[in-house]
Design a protein around this motif. Structure first.
Motif, PDB file in Angstrom:
ATOM      1  N   TRP A 108       0.830  -1.202   0.000  1.00  0.00           N
ATOM      2  CA  TRP A 108       0.000   0.000   0.000  1.00  0.00           C
ATOM      3  C   TRP A 108       0.862   1.247   0.000  1.00  0.00           C
ATOM      4  CZ3 TRP A 108      -5.259  -0.159  -0.437  1.00  0.00           C
ATOM      5  CH2 TRP A 108      -5.798  -1.446  -0.447  1.00  0.00           C
ATOM      6  N   PRO A 109       0.401   2.309  -0.682  1.00  0.00           N
ATOM      7  CA  PRO A 109       1.149   3.575  -0.695  1.00  0.00           C
ATOM      8  C   PRO A 109       1.254   4.155   0.714  1.00  0.00           C
ATOM      9  CG  PRO A 109      -0.636   3.598  -2.319  1.00  0.00           C
ATOM     10  CD  PRO A 109      -0.826   2.388  -1.476  1.00  0.00           C
ATOM     11  N   LYS A 110       2.310   4.903   0.958  1.00  0.00           N
ATOM     12  CA  LYS A 110       2.525   5.547   2.258  1.00  0.00           C
ATOM     13  C   LYS A 110       1.304   6.393   2.614  1.00  0.00           C
ATOM     14  CE  LYS A 110       5.731   8.435   4.761  1.00  0.00           C
ATOM     15  NZ  LYS A 110       6.953   9.226   4.707  1.00  0.00           N
ATOM     16  N   GLY A 111       0.815   6.183   3.836  1.00  0.00           N
ATOM     17  CA  GLY A 111      -0.331   6.943   4.313  1.00  0.00           C
ATOM     18  C   GLY A 111      -1.670   6.251   4.087  1.00  0.00           C
ATOM     19  N   PHE A 112      -1.655   5.123   3.368  1.00  0.00           N
ATOM     20  CA  PHE A 112      -2.895   4.408   3.074  1.00  0.00           C
ATOM     21  C   PHE A 112      -2.781   2.972   3.575  1.00  0.00           C
ATOM     22  CE2 PHE A 112      -2.710   7.839   0.036  1.00  0.00           C
ATOM     23  CZ  PHE A 112      -4.002   8.345   0.084  1.00  0.00           C
ATOM     24  N   ALA A 113      -3.879   2.471   4.109  1.00  0.00           N
ATOM     25  CA  ALA A 113      -3.918   1.109   4.647  1.00  0.00           C
ATOM     26  C   ALA A 113      -4.982   0.303   3.916  1.00  0.00           C
ATOM     27  CB  ALA A 113      -4.246   1.152   6.147  1.00  0.00           C
ATOM     28  N   PRO A 114      -4.888  -1.020   3.977  1.00  0.00           N
ATOM     29  CA  PRO A 114      -5.921  -1.844   3.348  1.00  0.00           C
ATOM     30  C   PRO A 114      -7.297  -1.559   3.936  1.00  0.00           C
ATOM     31  CG  PRO A 114      -4.055  -3.190   4.035  1.00  0.00           C
ATOM     32  CD  PRO A 114      -3.842  -1.815   4.609  1.00  0.00           C
ATOM     33  N   VAL A 137     -16.426   2.966   1.523  1.00  0.00           N
ATOM     34  CA  VAL A 137     -15.055   2.825   1.020  1.00  0.00           C
ATOM     35  C   VAL A 137     -14.463   4.207   0.711  1.00  0.00           C
ATOM     36  CG1 VAL A 137     -13.640   1.922  -0.873  1.00  0.00           C
ATOM     37  CG2 VAL A 137     -15.433   0.492   0.138  1.00  0.00           C
ATOM     38  N   ALA A 138     -15.226   5.049   0.018  1.00  0.00           N
ATOM     39  CA  ALA A 138     -14.737   6.395  -0.337  1.00  0.00           C
ATOM     40  C   ALA A 138     -14.450   7.219   0.914  1.00  0.00           C
ATOM     41  CB  ALA A 138     -15.753   7.098  -1.229  1.00  0.00           C
ATOM     42  N   ASP A 139     -15.328   7.154   1.906  1.00  0.00           N
ATOM     43  CA  ASP A 139     -15.127   7.906   3.155  1.00  0.00           C
ATOM     44  C   ASP A 139     -13.862   7.437   3.880  1.00  0.00           C
ATOM     45  OD1 ASP A 139     -17.427   9.344   2.639  1.00  0.00           O
ATOM     46  OD2 ASP A 139     -18.657   8.236   4.101  1.00  0.00           O
ATOM     47  N   PHE A 140     -13.620   6.130   3.907  1.00  0.00           N
ATOM     48  CA  PHE A 140     -12.440   5.560   4.569  1.00  0.00           C
ATOM     49  C   PHE A 140     -11.157   6.135   3.960  1.00  0.00           C
ATOM     50  CE2 PHE A 140      -9.156   2.214   4.740  1.00  0.00           C
ATOM     51  CZ  PHE A 140      -9.130   1.908   6.095  1.00  0.00           C
ATOM     52  N   TYR A 141     -11.078   6.148   2.620  1.00  0.00           N
ATOM     53  CA  TYR A 141      -9.865   6.647   1.968  1.00  0.00           C
ATOM     54  C   TYR A 141      -9.783   8.168   1.947  1.00  0.00           C
ATOM     55  CZ  TYR A 141      -8.342   2.005   1.152  1.00  0.00           C
ATOM     56  OH  TYR A 141      -7.906   0.721   1.369  1.00  0.00           O
ATOM     57  N   ARG A 142     -10.904   8.845   1.979  1.00  0.00           N
ATOM     58  CA  ARG A 142     -10.869  10.307   2.101  1.00  0.00           C
ATOM     59  C   ARG A 142     -10.218  10.695   3.430  1.00  0.00           C
ATOM     60  NH1 ARG A 142     -14.997  14.795   0.431  1.00  0.00           N
ATOM     61  NH2 ARG A 142     -13.980  16.558   1.417  1.00  0.00           N
ATOM     62  N   ALA A 187      -2.949  12.145   5.507  1.00  0.00           N
ATOM     63  CA  ALA A 187      -1.635  12.051   4.864  1.00  0.00           C
ATOM     64  C   ALA A 187      -1.217  13.364   4.197  1.00  0.00           C
ATOM     65  CB  ALA A 187      -1.642  10.924   3.838  1.00  0.00           C
ATOM     66  N   GLY A 188      -2.055  14.398   4.307  1.00  0.00           N
ATOM     67  CA  GLY A 188      -1.687  15.704   3.772  1.00  0.00           C
ATOM     68  C   GLY A 188      -2.237  16.027   2.395  1.00  0.00           C
ATOM     69  N   PHE A 189      -3.159  15.236   1.887  1.00  0.00           N
ATOM     70  CA  PHE A 189      -3.773  15.525   0.596  1.00  0.00           C
ATOM     71  C   PHE A 189      -4.896  16.538   0.780  1.00  0.00           C
ATOM     72  CE2 PHE A 189      -1.880  11.419  -0.187  1.00  0.00           C
ATOM     73  CZ  PHE A 189      -1.430  11.506  -1.489  1.00  0.00           C
ATOM     74  N   GLU A 190      -4.975  17.505  -0.141  1.00  0.00           N
ATOM     75  CA  GLU A 190      -6.093  18.436  -0.170  1.00  0.00           C
ATOM     76  C   GLU A 190      -7.135  17.864  -1.120  1.00  0.00           C
ATOM     77  OE1 GLU A 190      -7.113  22.866  -1.827  1.00  0.00           O
ATOM     78  OE2 GLU A 190      -5.134  22.545  -0.924  1.00  0.00           O
ATOM     79  N   MET A 239     -16.331   8.857  -6.153  1.00  0.00           N
ATOM     80  CA  MET A 239     -14.941   9.172  -6.476  1.00  0.00           C
ATOM     81  C   MET A 239     -14.510  10.343  -5.620  1.00  0.00           C
ATOM     82  SD  MET A 239     -13.171  10.287 -10.029  1.00  0.00           S
ATOM     83  CE  MET A 239     -11.448  10.678 -10.091  1.00  0.00           C
ATOM     84  N   VAL A 240     -13.336  10.212  -5.035  1.00  0.00           N
ATOM     85  CA  VAL A 240     -12.719  11.294  -4.276  1.00  0.00           C
ATOM     86  C   VAL A 240     -11.305  11.415  -4.796  1.00  0.00           C
ATOM     87  CG1 VAL A 240     -12.029  12.121  -1.997  1.00  0.00           C
ATOM     88  CG2 VAL A 240     -14.140  10.800  -2.244  1.00  0.00           C
ATOM     89  N   ALA A 241     -10.843  12.647  -5.046  1.00  0.00           N
ATOM     90  CA  ALA A 241      -9.496  12.865  -5.565  1.00  0.00           C
ATOM     91  C   ALA A 241      -8.889  14.091  -4.920  1.00  0.00           C
ATOM     92  CB  ALA A 241      -9.528  13.021  -7.083  1.00  0.00           C
ATOM     93  N   GLY A 242      -7.577  14.098  -4.838  1.00  0.00           N
ATOM     94  CA  GLY A 242      -6.878  15.228  -4.258  1.00  0.00           C
ATOM     95  C   GLY A 242      -5.405  15.221  -4.587  1.00  0.00           C
ATOM     96  N   GLU A 243      -4.712  16.240  -4.057  1.00  0.00           N
ATOM     97  CA  GLU A 243      -3.297  16.395  -4.353  1.00  0.00           C
ATOM     98  C   GLU A 243      -2.585  16.984  -3.150  1.00  0.00           C
ATOM     99  OE1 GLU A 243      -0.600  18.755  -7.647  1.00  0.00           O
ATOM    100  OE2 GLU A 243      -2.614  18.099  -8.203  1.00  0.00           O
ATOM    101  N   LYS A 244      -1.321  16.585  -2.991  1.00  0.00           N
ATOM    102  CA  LYS A 244      -0.438  17.163  -1.967  1.00  0.00           C
ATOM    103  C   LYS A 244       0.308  18.344  -2.562  1.00  0.00           C
ATOM    104  CE  LYS A 244       0.975  13.386   1.033  1.00  0.00           C
ATOM    105  NZ  LYS A 244       2.142  12.619   1.485  1.00  0.00           N
ATOM    106  N   SER A 245       0.919  19.129  -1.717  1.00  0.00           N
ATOM    107  CA  SER A 245       1.679  20.289  -2.185  1.00  0.00           C
ATOM    108  C   SER A 245       2.882  19.877  -3.035  1.00  0.00           C
ATOM    109  CB  SER A 245       2.139  21.137  -0.999  1.00  0.00           C
ATOM    110  OG  SER A 245       2.950  20.365  -0.142  1.00  0.00           O
ATOM    111  N   ASP A 246       3.377  18.634  -2.878  1.00  0.00           N
ATOM    112  CA  ASP A 246       4.520  18.179  -3.677  1.00  0.00           C
ATOM    113  C   ASP A 246       4.113  17.623  -5.038  1.00  0.00           C
ATOM    114  OD1 ASP A 246       3.460  15.656  -3.173  1.00  0.00           O
ATOM    115  OD2 ASP A 246       5.229  14.902  -2.132  1.00  0.00           O
TER     116      ASP A 246
END
Length: 162
Positions: A65-71, A104-109, A115-118, A130-137
């Motif tokens: 799993w990507p950093k900041g995300f869990a199964p 599922v969407a609420d869990f990952y939001r 994890a710092g995503f806006e 669908m939920v989407a976002g981006e970090k400052s990096d």
């Protein structure tokens, strides 16, 4: 971007090719690429100028799993694909759950925000979320979840361009 375009054209071929020690050479509209695959299904595509994309495939408990995300609790991972190359890297994890797309969407939001995503988009259409976002990096994420006959099918995508 050109390696990514070639990736789409040759990834299906790579999945069924039997590359030898030197790999399989394929000519695309962007030029010649070499496809090397391994016994566990990983694939590396290299262009003539040395740029490459790697595709690593896992499923089930082997998913990374990507950093900041869990199964997702109780979910079954059906595919874990990591791609990386000169222009960026990313990961797509597909899974199924008995819970609703909204759960599922609420869990990952919540995980993304922690994890710092806006959050830049939250969309509900019929039985899908669908939920989407981006970090400052520049790292982006999206969770797509939709209802099916057996519950929810979802995919978590996290990636960053260089």
């Amino acid at each position: 971007m050109r390696v990514t375009a070639a990736l789409l054209a040759v990834s299906l071929l790579a999945a069924c090719s039997d590359a030898g020690e030197d790999g399989t050479k394929v000519t695309t509209p962007e030029g010649e690429v070499t496809i090397d695959d391994t016994e566990n299904g990983d694939v590396r595509i290299t262009s003539k100028d040395g740029k490459s994309v790697s595709i690593d495939q896992r499923k089930g408990n082997d998913a990374q799993w990507p950093k900041g995300f869990a199964p997702y609790p109780g979910a079954t991972v059906t595919s874990d694909i990591a791609m990386g190359g000169d222009s960026g890297s990313g990961k797509i994890i597909a899974f199924t759950s008995d819970d609703t797309p909204q759960q599922v969407a609420d869990f990952y939001r919540r995980q993304a925000e922690a994890a710092g995503f806006e959050i830049e988009m939250a969309l509900s259409v019929n039985d899908g979320r669908m939920v989407a976002g981006e970090k400052s990096d520049g790292t982006g994420f999206a969770i797509n979840a939709s209802a099916d006959e057996e519950g929810t099918s979802a995919s978590l995508t996290v990636g960053r361009s260089r």
